[in-house]
Design a protein around this motif. Sequence first.
Motif, mmCIF file in Angstrom:
data_model
loop_
_atom_site.group_PDB
_atom_site.id
_atom_site.type_symbol
_atom_site.label_atom_id
_atom_site.label_comp_id
_atom_site.label_asym_id
_atom_site.label_seq_id
_atom_site.Cartn_x
_atom_site.Cartn_y
_atom_site.Cartn_z
ATOM 1 N N UNK A 11 0.836 -1.201 0.000
ATOM 2 C CA UNK A 11 0.000 0.000 0.000
ATOM 3 C C UNK A 11 0.874 1.254 0.000
ATOM 4 N N UNK A 12 1.947 1.264 0.782
ATOM 5 C CA UNK A 12 2.864 2.402 0.805
ATOM 6 C C UNK A 12 3.486 2.586 -0.575
ATOM 7 N N UNK A 13 3.927 1.505 -1.189
ATOM 8 C CA UNK A 13 4.575 1.598 -2.501
ATOM 9 C C UNK A 13 3.609 2.124 -3.556
ATOM 10 N N UNK A 14 2.436 1.546 -3.641
ATOM 11 C CA UNK A 14 1.471 1.957 -4.666
ATOM 12 C C UNK A 14 1.035 3.403 -4.436
ATOM 13 N N UNK A 15 0.664 3.757 -3.220
ATOM 14 C CA UNK A 15 0.238 5.142 -2.936
ATOM 15 C C UNK A 15 1.415 6.103 -3.136
ATOM 16 N N UNK A 16 2.621 5.642 -2.799
ATOM 17 C CA UNK A 16 3.812 6.458 -3.013
ATOM 18 C C UNK A 16 4.051 6.727 -4.491
ATOM 19 N N UNK A 17 3.935 5.695 -5.324
ATOM 20 C CA UNK A 17 4.077 5.879 -6.779
ATOM 21 C C UNK A 17 3.027 6.854 -7.281
ATOM 22 N N UNK A 18 1.781 6.630 -6.875
ATOM 23 C CA UNK A 18 0.693 7.448 -7.394
ATOM 24 C C UNK A 18 0.866 8.921 -7.039
ATOM 25 N N UNK A 19 1.438 9.201 -5.879
ATOM 26 C CA UNK A 19 1.648 10.591 -5.470
ATOM 27 C C UNK A 19 2.928 11.161 -6.070
ATOM 28 N N UNK A 20 4.019 10.428 -5.961
ATOM 29 C CA UNK A 20 5.329 10.955 -6.375
ATOM 30 C C UNK A 20 5.489 11.050 -7.887
ATOM 31 N N UNK A 21 4.833 10.166 -8.634
ATOM 32 C CA UNK A 21 5.071 10.104 -10.067
ATOM 33 C C UNK A 21 3.960 10.731 -10.902
#
Length: 179
Positions: A11-21
């Motif tokens: 969840x951290x990785x997916x939400x992180x990608x969606x926000x950062x990228x």
Amino acid sequence: MTEADIDAVAAVRVRGWQAAYRGLMPQAYLDAMSVAADAERRRSWFGRRPPEVSDLVAERDGEIVGWISVGPARDPGLTPEPTAAPAADRPAGEVYALYLSPGVIGTGVGRSLLAAGTARARASGFRTLYLWVLRDNARARRFYERAGFVPDGAEEAYEVGGSSVPEVRYWRPLGPGPR
């Protein structure tokens, strides 16, 4: 990180990608990312990862809010310093991933995770740490540069969602530490 942390890390990785990228990768690709699918891939990898790979999590109020993964450098021929000859006694390491929950960006969690991952890499005998970052991700590049990383001139295209997204490689020396 334990196997029980995999769903939270996904969840951290997916939400992180969606926000950062956002704006750096195709939005349709980011929107289609699935926490369940990421957790499944991570679970498969977790059980067969090499022992020299370290996965660490950051928690806040009992919730996982960040994750870092470090291990041996994946690029063949990387040396302790980009201009040095290979040295078997001074292997190179790599930050494979560092992701945060969007709500903790800028709070010091990333710095703490990077410091812990760097310490783990140094304790594993790595003398240099490399990482790849999206060329156009100015925020991440500033973050890594403040932590002592510098670009080494290497660049490659990363294919995502049918688009080519350029990445640049950074490095920093770790210096001597316990083996």
